[in-house]
Design an enzyme around this catalytic site. Structure first.
Site, short mmCIF file in Angstrom:
data_model
loop_
_atom_site.label_atom_id
_atom_site.label_comp_id
_atom_site.label_asym_id
_atom_site.label_seq_id
_atom_site.Cartn_x
_atom_site.Cartn_y
_atom_site.Cartn_z
N ASN A 1 26.80 15.80 31.97
CA ASN A 1 26.15 15.10 30.51
C ASN A 1 25.00 16.45 30.24
OD1 ASN A 1 25.42 14.32 28.07
ND2 ASN A 1 23.26 13.94 29.19
N GLU A 2 25.21 17.51 29.09
CA GLU A 2 23.71 18.02 29.39
C GLU A 2 23.19 18.71 30.35
OE1 GLU A 2 21.14 15.77 26.57
OE2 GLU A 2 22.39 16.20 24.91
N PRO A 3 24.05 19.90 30.93
CA PRO A 3 23.87 20.40 32.07
C PRO A 3 22.61 21.83 31.98
CG PRO A 3 25.98 21.40 31.44
CD PRO A 3 25.18 20.32 30.53
N ALA B 1 29.36 18.96 26.86
CA ALA B 1 28.18 18.77 26.94
C ALA B 1 27.21 19.03 26.43
CB ALA B 1 28.49 17.42 27.39
N HIS C 1 26.54 18.78 21.92
CA HIS C 1 25.98 17.79 20.66
C HIS C 1 25.03 18.90 20.08
CE1 HIS C 1 25.64 15.32 25.17
NE2 HIS C 1 26.85 15.62 24.51
#
Length: 550
Positions: free
Chosen positions: A218-220, A264, A321
């Site tokens: 998630n959101e690296p 993501a 996102h």
């Protein structure tokens, strides 16, 4: 735009519904409709539904929700997809259900996600909640940042940044046979053991209770900020891409039909250059060497090449996102904010509109990247929210879902959500309270002015036409002239279901009208509302309506 008095419109409406009452069909219920919701003046909008143009199949999974924070709201709409993701998932330890909050809450390692000691309990819960609420597509998140919480003992100090006793290392592949239960003493969690455990517990991705999709963390691009105890340095492009390909290959070996979602990314800046800062030249060198437009090109290219080498597709769904940069500026900006995703030349009131117009509209630009670098990859927006604590949130949500359908989005799951936003989703998934939905085949639809009214139409399997239309004006009625003259089918009646009441956000039937000209309808929407207009060949498909003044 032509302003005019609305009295004659209302008189016509009352006349129509009175006539209908006198020739009611057997078994049709009667509904009382309000008359005090309209203003004294209107503007005209022409809506053209073009049956001669190409149609598009709509993915049902755009009507989705994130599980985190919405465990008690899953019955708000007939959701078709649910995502288990967010910051908490990056350091989730599947063996013990410990997780770390990161910067969201004092870097606390605790039982926030689950009090259970049963392995992978949160995925079991996800499957059960989806089953209880009729949700068919389930997406969970795999850990890729390097370490996960080793305990549930609370705040982790900077001195205990991984590697330390407060974290267990993440390794993608284990040696030997998979154990029935994980080893809690080895200081390591294995991702292949995790996926195998899920399959043994629930079935594979083709089973009713199984997990259909796996997200590559998630959101690296934000790890260094959100999870500085786990990944204190900014992620590099090489690290993210290589880890993505390796972990995807692990999943595909165990569950070939499962879909891989990545990377993501949290928002536009990450689409553009991931986490590359002013002191790094990694992105600029890759961009110049390969002729990339933005980082999404690079990621798609890498995953395509890795897939060719592996002999299996390693990225099924490009996942982003999207939190609008303009939706929080003002109500008016929120009402226009969705246009950044789809409209050529639209410039929103934010830094995106000022500095990043080369990639606006965003979704067509992303699709162009997919077409060039990894054709056939689907598109997901697994976190999004256009904000709003009033009808503006309903209107923005309704337009967003129409946009997702038109742009071919495969899956979309709202993050958070409130009454006004869920109302926008219900307009598509349960507009009449009896499970009726927006059609599954999109028809080309245009309006005179999307700044005042957006419109999306689709056909259903039982021959109805469903039209989502919004009125963005806060004081004027929208007098919509709906043109279906390109259709060979003759439609004779239209029912108008709308959300306009900020006290309840209920969907209410506000009118049933009959065509005054072949396949041309004139309907009136009150100020500030989102509506589902349902068009049929037979007026008896709809309730009999009477006004509350009769």
């Amino acid at each position: 735009m032509k302003l005019r008095r609305a009295t004659t419109i209302l008189t016509l409406t009352i006349f129509i519904v009175t006539v209908m009452s006198s020739c009611s069909g057997i078994g049709r219920k009667t509904v009382t409709i309000p008359t005090d919701i309209y203003s004294d003046e209107s503007y005209d909008i022409n809506i053209v539904i073009d049956f001669s143009d190409e149609t598009k199949e709509i993915s049902p999974y755009i009507y989705g929700v994130n599980q985190y924070g919405n465990e008690d709201n899953l019955d708000e709409a007939n959701f078709a997809a649910i995502r288990q993701g967010g910051n908490r998932m990056t350091a989730y330890n599947w063996e013990t259900n410990a997780s770390n909050a990161g910067a969201d809450w004092y870097h606390s390692s605790d039982s926030n996600l689950s009090d259970s000691d049963e392995p992978a309990d949160i995925v079991r819960t996800l499957s059960e909640e989806a089953k209880d609420n009729g949700i068919t597509y389930k997406l969970t998140t795999l850990q890729m940042a390097g370490y996960v919480a080793a305990d549930k003992s609370g705040q982790v100090s900077e001195e205990n940044t991984a590697p330390s006793e407060r974290f267990n290392e993440v390794i993608f592949r284990s040696d030997g046979e998979f154990p029935d239960t994980p080893d809690l003493t080895d200081g390591v969690v294995y991702m292949d053991e995790y996926v195998n455990y899920i399959i043994n517990m629930l079935g594979d991705s083709t089973s009713k209770n199984g997990i259909q999709g796996y997200s590559l963390d998630n959101e690296p691009a934000l790890w260094a900020g959100t999870h500085s105890r786990v990944h204190p340095d900014p992620v590099t492009i090489e690290e993210l891409c290589s880890k993505s390909a390796e972990l995807a290959a692990v999943v595909k070996e165990l569950d070939p039909s499962a879909e891989i979602f990545g990377p993501a990314l949290y928002g536009y800046t990450a689409y553009d250059h991931l986490a590359d800062d002013d002191d790094s030249t990694e992105w600029e060198e890759l961009k110049e060497e390969n002729g990339y437009n933005w980082f999404l090109d690079c990621y798609l290219d890498y995953m395509c090449q890795a897939s060719e080498e592996a002999g299996v597709r390693l990225l099924d769904v490009l996942d982003i996102h999207y939190y609008s940069e303009s939706a929080g500026v003002s109500v008016e900006d929120r009402l226009q904010s969705v246009r950044t995703l789809y409209e050529e030349g639209f410039s929103e009131n934010s830094w995106i509109g000022q500095w990043c117009m080369n990639n606006v509209p965003i979704l067509p630009t992303i699709q162009a990247s997919i077409d060039e670098y990894y054709p056939g990859t689907k598109l997901a927006i697994s976190e999004y929210n256009f904000g709003g604590e009033n009808i503006s949130g309903t209107i923005a949500e309704a337009e967003a879902l129409g946009c997702f359908a038109d742009m071919g989005v495969y899956l979309a799951t709202i993050w958070g959500g409130n009454d006004c936003q869920f109302a926008g989703i219900r307009l598509y998934t349960n507009y009449d309270g009896e499970g009726s939905m927006f059609g599954d085949t999109l028809i080309s639809t245009t309006t005179d002015d999307v700044s005042l009214s957006s419109a999306y139409a689709a056909t259903t399997d039982d021959g109805l036409v469903t039209l989502m239309s919004t009125n963005k004006d806060s004081s004027l009625n929208e007098n919509a002239i709906i043109d279906l003259t390109s259709s060979e089918t003759i439609y004779t009646a239209a029912a108008v279901y709308a959300v306009y009441d900020e006290e309840t956000y209920e969907i209410q039937l506000i009118n049933v009208v009959e065509s005054t000209d072949t396949n041309v309808f004139e309907i009136t929407l009150p100020p500030y509302c989102a509506a589902m207009v349902v068009l049929s060949e037979d007026v008896s498909d709809f309730p009999i309506v009477i006004t509350d003044s009769e």
